[in-house]
Design an enzyme around this catalytic site. Structure first.
Site, PDB file in Angstrom:
ATOM      1  N   PHE A  12       0.824  -1.214   0.000  1.00 13.37           N
ATOM      2  CA  PHE A  12       0.000   0.000   0.000  1.00 13.37           C
ATOM      3  C   PHE A  12       0.857   1.263   0.000  1.00 13.37           C
ATOM      4  CE2 PHE A  12      -2.055   2.929   3.271  1.00 13.37           C
ATOM      5  CZ  PHE A  12      -2.658   3.739   2.317  1.00 13.37           C
ATOM      6  N   ARG A  35       7.356  -9.881 -10.202  1.00 14.81           N
ATOM      7  CA  ARG A  35       6.611  -8.925 -11.018  1.00 14.81           C
ATOM      8  C   ARG A  35       5.245  -9.489 -11.367  1.00 14.81           C
ATOM      9  NH1 ARG A  35       9.288  -4.876 -14.247  1.00 14.81           N
ATOM     10  NH2 ARG A  35       7.954  -5.425 -16.007  1.00 14.81           N
ATOM     11  N   ALA A  37       1.948 -10.105 -13.660  1.00 14.24           N
ATOM     12  CA  ALA A  37       1.876 -10.486 -15.073  1.00 14.24           C
ATOM     13  C   ALA A  37       1.629  -9.277 -15.973  1.00 14.24           C
ATOM     14  CB  ALA A  37       0.781 -11.529 -15.270  1.00 14.24           C
ATOM     15  N   ASP A  49      12.467 -14.070  -2.831  1.00 11.60           N
ATOM     16  CA  ASP A  49      12.293 -14.028  -1.380  1.00 11.60           C
ATOM     17  C   ASP A  49      13.252 -13.002  -0.782  1.00 11.60           C
ATOM     18  OD1 ASP A  49      12.095 -14.454   1.331  1.00 11.60           O
ATOM     19  OD2 ASP A  49      12.638 -16.570   1.266  1.00 11.60           O
ATOM     20  N   ALA A  72       7.864  -5.091   4.888  1.00 10.95           N
ATOM     21  CA  ALA A  72       7.840  -5.672   6.227  1.00 10.95           C
ATOM     22  C   ALA A  72       6.720  -6.684   6.310  1.00 10.95           C
ATOM     23  CB  ALA A  72       7.640  -4.594   7.288  1.00 10.95           C
ATOM     24  N   ARG A  73       6.856  -7.570   7.259  1.00 15.53           N
ATOM     25  CA  ARG A  73       5.723  -8.425   7.624  1.00 15.53           C
ATOM     26  C   ARG A  73       4.884  -7.619   8.608  1.00 15.53           C
ATOM     27  NH1 ARG A  73       3.724 -13.015  10.801  1.00 15.53           N
ATOM     28  NH2 ARG A  73       3.056 -14.614   9.326  1.00 15.53           N
ATOM     29  N   ALA A  74       3.701  -7.210   8.162  1.00 19.98           N
ATOM     30  CA  ALA A  74       2.874  -6.307   8.953  1.00 19.98           C
ATOM     31  C   ALA A  74       2.151  -7.054  10.064  1.00 19.98           C
ATOM     32  CB  ALA A  74       1.863  -5.615   8.045  1.00 19.98           C
ATOM     33  N   TYR A 142       5.188  -8.507  16.299  1.00 18.14           N
ATOM     34  CA  TYR A 142       5.414  -7.507  15.249  1.00 18.14           C
ATOM     35  C   TYR A 142       6.170  -6.302  15.809  1.00 18.14           C
ATOM     36  CZ  TYR A 142       4.389  -3.484  12.298  1.00 18.14           C
ATOM     37  OH  TYR A 142       4.499  -2.333  11.547  1.00 18.14           O
ATOM     38  N   GLY A 191     -23.615   1.855   4.321  1.00 16.29           N
ATOM     39  CA  GLY A 191     -24.677   2.344   5.192  1.00 16.29           C
ATOM     40  C   GLY A 191     -24.974   1.452   6.377  1.00 16.29           C
TER      41      GLY A 191
END
Length: 319
Positions: A12, A35, A37, A49, A72-74, A142, A191
């Protein structure tokens, strides 16, 4: 001028920052595991990796002025890894260590490391605002992995004369945000009645556009070298205030029900969702005055502005 190398370019924040650099015509390399496709950008480089990769490869082809380490591993509410602690150690600490060694070998002068306010725990008491100098108290695997990675970044920078900058981030929101924020956006958009009307907390947030501007300052300003900064929008909001702001941006009516917070926590506990409820109920406020004072950084967008960008993105690409 050398390039900016961005790790986690498909995440993100990584995707947003690569788009930000491209719009500013700043040369960059976005590092990913594989990458897609349909990927057409030459700037996106796959190295497999991250924990087993040769990080020198993308650094030696052309000069790199700065590494922005976002991969990072979130944090995960439900972690299905056989050994979550080892997984965080591998992806957050060992990858950072390998990247620093490669930066040293390639003579990269600066590295910006994205960390987390969870270094300081899970919540702040009402009326308390954290500063960077406050004690750290990581509560989960974490946050502990990020604390260890921070210490490694700081020590490595001092020992090897690499300029390192650490940014401790709260919840980052904006177009493309995932997880709990995306779920809240969808609930408001649909809603649904949300039982948050009686909550009186204060949480610091960070729009992704503001974060991109802060990363720019961290990688370019001489005064940032060796520093650790909190980064936030500077306009803390309660959960119901966030719901109302989202509803206004989305053009819908907010549907808030005043459920007593104690009852909400009890129901969440019975449903084994206590951790998720605490994130809605608790305060977590930070003071980002130091980055503003030291680097002259100011958030370019308000909360309302960033939520308008999110609403426009949803209209263009509905889920």
């Amino acid at each position: 001028m050398g390039k900016v190398l961005v790790t986690g370019a498909y995440g993100f924040i990584g995707a947003a920052y690569c788009a930000h650099l491209a719009a500013a015509r700043v040369p960059y390399l976005g590092v990913v595991r594989a990458r897609r496709a349909d990927e057409t950008r030459d700037e996106i480089v796959a190295i497999g990796d991250f924990a087993a990769a040769d990080w020198t490869a993308p650094l030696i082809g052309e000069p790199v002025d700065c590494i922005v380490h976002l991969a990072a591993r979130a944090h995960r509410m439900r972690d299905y890894a056989p050994d979550p602690r080892a997984a965080y150690q591998r992806e957050n600490v060992e990858v950072t260590s390998d990247l620093l060694e490669a930066a040293l070998a390639a003579r990269v002068p600066r590295l910006v490391f994205a960390s987390t306010v969870k270094m300081h725990g899970e919540a702040t008491a009402p009326g308390v605002i954290l500063r960077e100098s406050d004690p750290v108290a990581p509560r989960d695997d974490y946050a502990r992995s990020k604390a260890e990675a921070e210490a490694w970044v700081r020590e490595f920078g001092r020992e090897h004369a690499i300029e390192t900058v650490i940014l401790r981030l709260p919840l980052v929101y904006g177009p493309g945000a995932k997880g709990n924020f995306a779920a809240l956006v969808e609930a408001v958009r649909a809603g649904r009645i949300l039982p948050f009307g009686a909550i009186r907390n204060q949480r610091s947030l960070l729009g992704v556009s503001n974060l991109c501007a802060a990363i720019d300052a961290a990688r370019a300003q001489p005064a940032a070298a060796g520093e650790t900064f909190f980064v936030s929008d500077g306009e803390d909001v309660s959960t119901p205030e966030l719901v109302r702001a989202l509803a206004e941006a989305l053009g819908v009516r907010p549907r808030l029900w005043r459920c007593p917070p104690g009852l909400l926590l009890l129901l969440a506990t019975l449903a084994r969702r206590r951790g998720a409820a605490r994130r809605v109920l608790d305060s977590f406020a930070i003071d980002s005055a130091r980055i503003r004072r030291t680097l002259g950084w100011t958030p370019p967008l308000s909360l309302a502005d960033e939520l308008q960008r999110l609403a426009q993105a949803l209209r263009r690409n509905p889920p």
